[in-house]
Design a protein around this motif. Structure first.
Motif, PDB file in Angstrom:
ATOM      1  N   TRP A 125      19.570 -33.199  18.706  1.00 19.24           N
ATOM      2  CA  TRP A 125      17.689 -32.803  19.063  1.00 19.24           C
ATOM      3  C   TRP A 125      17.228 -33.886  19.192  1.00 19.24           C
ATOM      4  CZ3 TRP A 125      16.381 -28.664  17.176  1.00 19.24           C
ATOM      5  CH2 TRP A 125      17.481 -28.308  15.773  1.00 19.24           C
ATOM      6  N   GLN A 126      17.964 -35.049  19.716  1.00 17.69           N
ATOM      7  CA  GLN A 126      18.094 -36.126  20.969  1.00 17.69           C
ATOM      8  C   GLN A 126      18.046 -35.321  22.340  1.00 17.69           C
ATOM      9  OE1 GLN A 126      20.511 -39.538  20.940  1.00 17.69           O
ATOM     10  NE2 GLN A 126      19.840 -40.035  22.604  1.00 17.69           N
ATOM     11  N   ASP A 127      19.058 -34.271  22.367  1.00 17.05           N
ATOM     12  CA  ASP A 127      19.527 -33.410  23.374  1.00 17.05           C
ATOM     13  C   ASP A 127      18.152 -32.746  24.296  1.00 17.05           C
ATOM     14  OD1 ASP A 127      21.999 -35.315  23.868  1.00 17.05           O
ATOM     15  OD2 ASP A 127      23.363 -33.258  22.843  1.00 17.05           O
ATOM     16  N   ARG A 128      18.422 -32.190  22.748  1.00 15.36           N
ATOM     17  CA  ARG A 128      17.003 -30.831  23.294  1.00 15.36           C
ATOM     18  C   ARG A 128      16.092 -31.570  24.430  1.00 15.36           C
ATOM     19  NH1 ARG A 128      16.633 -26.020  19.158  1.00 15.36           N
ATOM     20  NH2 ARG A 128      18.834 -24.943  20.207  1.00 15.36           N
ATOM     21  N   LEU A 129      15.544 -32.960  23.244  1.00 14.03           N
ATOM     22  CA  LEU A 129      13.444 -33.717  23.202  1.00 14.03           C
ATOM     23  C   LEU A 129      14.443 -34.565  25.702  1.00 14.03           C
ATOM     24  CD1 LEU A 129      13.358 -35.226  20.310  1.00 14.03           C
ATOM     25  CD2 LEU A 129      11.306 -33.647  21.174  1.00 14.03           C
ATOM     26  N   GLU A 130      15.532 -34.792  25.669  1.00 12.89           N
ATOM     27  CA  GLU A 130      15.565 -35.385  26.945  1.00 12.89           C
ATOM     28  C   GLU A 130      15.180 -34.487  27.737  1.00 12.89           C
ATOM     29  OE1 GLU A 130      19.652 -36.884  26.793  1.00 12.89           O
ATOM     30  OE2 GLU A 130      19.246 -38.842  25.954  1.00 12.89           O
ATOM     31  N   ASP A 131      15.613 -32.704  27.320  1.00 14.56           N
ATOM     32  CA  ASP A 131      16.146 -31.599  28.070  1.00 14.56           C
ATOM     33  C   ASP A 131      14.357 -31.442  28.392  1.00 14.56           C
ATOM     34  OD1 ASP A 131      18.774 -31.087  28.401  1.00 14.56           O
ATOM     35  OD2 ASP A 131      18.813 -30.048  26.927  1.00 14.56           O
ATOM     36  N   ILE A 132      13.482 -31.314  27.729  1.00 16.94           N
ATOM     37  CA  ILE A 132      11.988 -31.293  27.399  1.00 16.94           C
ATOM     38  C   ILE A 132      10.995 -32.581  28.161  1.00 16.94           C
ATOM     39  CG2 ILE A 132      10.248 -30.588  25.852  1.00 16.94           C
ATOM     40  CD1 ILE A 132      11.741 -30.003  23.845  1.00 16.94           C
ATOM     41  N   ALA A 133      11.980 -33.107  27.837  1.00 16.06           N
ATOM     42  CA  ALA A 133      10.979 -34.313  29.170  1.00 16.06           C
ATOM     43  C   ALA A 133      12.032 -34.436  30.218  1.00 16.06           C
ATOM     44  CB  ALA A 133      11.831 -35.773  28.599  1.00 16.06           C
ATOM     45  N   ALA A 134      12.560 -33.829  30.854  1.00 17.77           N
ATOM     46  CA  ALA A 134      13.535 -33.833  32.386  1.00 17.77           C
ATOM     47  C   ALA A 134      12.777 -32.349  32.797  1.00 17.77           C
ATOM     48  CB  ALA A 134      14.584 -33.424  32.202  1.00 17.77           C
TER      49      ALA A 134
ATOM     50  N   ARG B 145       9.375 -33.557  33.395  1.00 15.72           N
ATOM     51  CA  ARG B 145       9.146 -34.014  35.297  1.00 15.72           C
ATOM     52  C   ARG B 145       9.337 -33.037  36.078  1.00 15.72           C
ATOM     53  NH1 ARG B 145      12.072 -38.049  32.225  1.00 15.72           N
ATOM     54  NH2 ARG B 145      14.030 -37.245  33.197  1.00 15.72           N
ATOM     55  N   TYR B 146       9.707 -31.794  36.416  1.00 14.03           N
ATOM     56  CA  TYR B 146      10.452 -31.213  36.909  1.00 14.03           C
ATOM     57  C   TYR B 146       8.502 -30.566  37.653  1.00 14.03           C
ATOM     58  CZ  TYR B 146      11.256 -26.698  38.502  1.00 14.03           C
ATOM     59  OH  TYR B 146      11.672 -25.716  39.530  1.00 14.03           O
ATOM     60  N   LEU B 147       8.015 -29.280  36.320  1.00 13.68           N
ATOM     61  CA  LEU B 147       7.007 -28.850  36.586  1.00 13.68           C
ATOM     62  C   LEU B 147       6.395 -30.823  37.424  1.00 13.68           C
ATOM     63  CD1 LEU B 147       6.727 -27.908  33.037  1.00 13.68           C
ATOM     64  CD2 LEU B 147       7.607 -26.419  34.608  1.00 13.68           C
ATOM     65  N   GLY B 148       6.278 -30.958  36.555  1.00 12.47           N
ATOM     66  CA  GLY B 148       4.736 -32.027  37.687  1.00 12.47           C
ATOM     67  C   GLY B 148       5.063 -32.272  38.382  1.00 12.47           C
ATOM     68  N   ARG B 149       6.490 -32.540  39.141  1.00 11.29           N
ATOM     69  CA  ARG B 149       6.520 -32.281  41.244  1.00 11.29           C
ATOM     70  C   ARG B 149       6.709 -31.047  41.092  1.00 11.29           C
ATOM     71  NH1 ARG B 149      12.149 -34.963  39.092  1.00 11.29           N
ATOM     72  NH2 ARG B 149      11.552 -37.590  38.683  1.00 11.29           N
ATOM     73  N   GLN B 150       6.542 -30.051  40.764  1.00 11.45           N
ATOM     74  CA  GLN B 150       5.781 -28.612  41.388  1.00 11.45           C
ATOM     75  C   GLN B 150       4.540 -28.343  41.035  1.00 11.45           C
ATOM     76  OE1 GLN B 150       8.854 -27.185  42.410  1.00 11.45           O
ATOM     77  NE2 GLN B 150       9.632 -29.197  42.393  1.00 11.45           N
ATOM     78  N   GLY B 151       3.951 -29.640  40.872  1.00 12.13           N
ATOM     79  CA  GLY B 151       2.420 -29.818  40.895  1.00 12.13           C
ATOM     80  C   GLY B 151       1.473 -28.691  39.523  1.00 12.13           C
ATOM     81  N   VAL B 152       2.341 -28.305  38.416  1.00 12.96           N
ATOM     82  CA  VAL B 152       1.881 -28.163  37.453  1.00 12.96           C
ATOM     83  C   VAL B 152       2.052 -29.928  36.679  1.00 12.96           C
ATOM     84  CG1 VAL B 152       2.862 -26.992  35.222  1.00 12.96           C
ATOM     85  CG2 VAL B 152       3.519 -26.057  37.715  1.00 12.96           C
ATOM     86  N   VAL B 153       0.674 -29.630  36.688  1.00 15.01           N
ATOM     87  CA  VAL B 153       0.229 -30.850  35.543  1.00 15.01           C
ATOM     88  C   VAL B 153       0.447 -30.158  33.956  1.00 15.01           C
ATOM     89  CG1 VAL B 153      -1.874 -32.305  35.075  1.00 15.01           C
ATOM     90  CG2 VAL B 153      -1.545 -31.205  37.138  1.00 15.01           C
TER      91      VAL B 153
ATOM     92  N   PRO C 203       3.268 -40.767  31.797  1.00 14.29           N
ATOM     93  CA  PRO C 203       2.396 -40.553  31.844  1.00 14.29           C
ATOM     94  C   PRO C 203       1.421 -39.549  33.296  1.00 14.29           C
ATOM     95  CG  PRO C 203       2.847 -42.262  32.702  1.00 14.29           C
ATOM     96  CD  PRO C 203       4.092 -41.898  31.888  1.00 14.29           C
ATOM     97  N   GLY C 204       2.998 -38.624  32.989  1.00 11.97           N
ATOM     98  CA  GLY C 204       2.777 -37.304  34.530  1.00 11.97           C
ATOM     99  C   GLY C 204       2.347 -36.622  33.316  1.00 11.97           C
ATOM    100  N   ALA C 205       2.888 -36.557  31.766  1.00 11.29           N
ATOM    101  CA  ALA C 205       2.319 -34.906  30.996  1.00 11.29           C
ATOM    102  C   ALA C 205       2.422 -35.614  29.747  1.00 11.29           C
ATOM    103  CB  ALA C 205       4.134 -34.939  30.771  1.00 11.29           C
ATOM    104  N   PRO C 206       1.323 -36.381  29.290  1.00  8.22           N
ATOM    105  CA  PRO C 206       1.054 -37.708  28.523  1.00  8.22           C
ATOM    106  C   PRO C 206       0.642 -36.545  27.293  1.00  8.22           C
ATOM    107  CG  PRO C 206      -1.459 -36.963  30.029  1.00  8.22           C
ATOM    108  CD  PRO C 206       0.331 -36.640  30.598  1.00  8.22           C
ATOM    109  N   TRP C 207       0.717 -37.068  25.793  1.00  6.19           N
ATOM    110  CA  TRP C 207      -0.150 -36.317  24.693  1.00  6.19           C
ATOM    111  C   TRP C 207      -1.026 -36.775  24.050  1.00  6.19           C
ATOM    112  CZ3 TRP C 207       1.964 -32.024  21.669  1.00  6.19           C
ATOM    113  CH2 TRP C 207       3.223 -32.472  21.486  1.00  6.19           C
TER     114      TRP C 207
END
Length: 293
Positions: A161-170, A173-181, A239-243
């Motif tokens: 579960w910790q690994d999956r959350l790390e994957d989701i967060a990563a 971040r990738y989406l944010g760098r591609q212009g997906v807010v 900040p880039g993908a807030p809840w």
């Protein structure tokens, strides 16, 4: 007015997950606002109109895309919020996906695969009714779901579960760098309000179709779900993908907060219609002259 809106939004926006506690967010909080149903409807209409204008520029500019993720316990009002907040948006610039249990083809891929396929294109607003967070929520509560995902046994560790959350967060971040807010909304309903809404679905014939016996069964896992949501928000709020932990006991307030959060985010993107070049202007004048003749 702008300061008031930002004050309300900051009350529910979570940009740093460390130390987040779900119990600090009250499902019946209205930030001190009190208004009649007609007043709330009029205010939402203003927000919808603003959102429609911004979405039109988003589509025309064709640079950014916005992904709105909606997560909640049953009966928290996801469908209603989506219906009302996006009621004025041009369907050509909006894409809604409601994720159900994964099918056999989806189970033969990684857990992000089906969600990646449904991401909004540039210029669009994507709305995901449930999302990749189900893979650290319902899959965590019900072990049989994880077992159905065909993972190699050596990968089913205590850290999954910790690994999956790390994957989701990563990935976010990738989406944010591609212009997906990425905007994430957790509609925070109380168990008592959920109980009342379930009863209403049972008592009113036109709402019977919304109710399933499974809803009551899931309710028995309330505390487990609250703990899972808290951990997910702690691990992925940035900040880039807030809840936005939005109070959901008052539907009118839920919809106002969601509309304001999306509108404020679009405002921050410096959206504008494409600038017409001098050459294009000359072509327009020539076309107008030809049509006039």
């Amino acid at each position: 007015m702008e300061d008031r809106i930002e004050s309300v939004l900051s009350r529910f926006r979570v940009e740093k997950g460390a130390g987040f506690r779900l119990k600090d967010h009250k499902p019946d909080d209205t930030a001190g606002l009190s208004m009649k149903k007609s007043e709330a409807s009029a205010l939402l209409k203003r927000g919808v109109d603003i959102l429609a204008t911004q979405q039109d520029m988003l589509y025309a500019q064709d640079r950014w895309s916005v992904l709105c993720i909606f997560q909640a316990m049953d009966a928290a009002g996801k469908d209603g919020a989506i219906k009302h907040v996006f009621s004025g948006v041009n369907p050509q610039g909006c894409h809604v996906v409601s994720f159900k249990a994964p099918n056999t083809i989806e189970l033969d891929h990684d857990f992000l695969w089906r969600h990646a396929k449904a991401l909004p294109a540039r210029g669009q607003i994507g709305i995901h009714n449930r999302s990749w967070y189900e893979e650290v929520l319902v899959a965590r509560i019900h072990p049989a779901i994880l077992e159905s995902q065909k993972l190699p046994p050596r990968l089913l560790t205590e850290r999954i579960w910790q690994d999956r959350l790390e994957d989701i967060a990563a990935y976010e971040r990738y989406l944010g760098r591609q212009g997906v807010v990425v905007l994430k909304f957790f509609l925070n309903i109380s168990p008592e309000e959920q109980r009342l809404r379930f009863l209403k679905r049972i008592e009113e014939p036109e709402k019977n179709w919304k109710f399933s016996a499974r809803d009551v069964a899931e309710r028995r896992h309330w505390d487990d779900y609250q703990a899972a949501y808290q951990e997910a928000i702690r691990a992925t709020a940035t900040p880039g993908a807030p809840w936005y932990v939005v109070p959901a006991d008052r539907k009118w307030f839920t919809r106002l907060v969601v509309a304001a959060a999306i509108a404020r985010t679009l405002e921050s993107l410096d959206l504008h219609y494409p600038v017409v070049t001098e050459e294009q202007k000359r072509a327009l004048v020539q076309a107008a002259e030809e049509l006039g003749a």
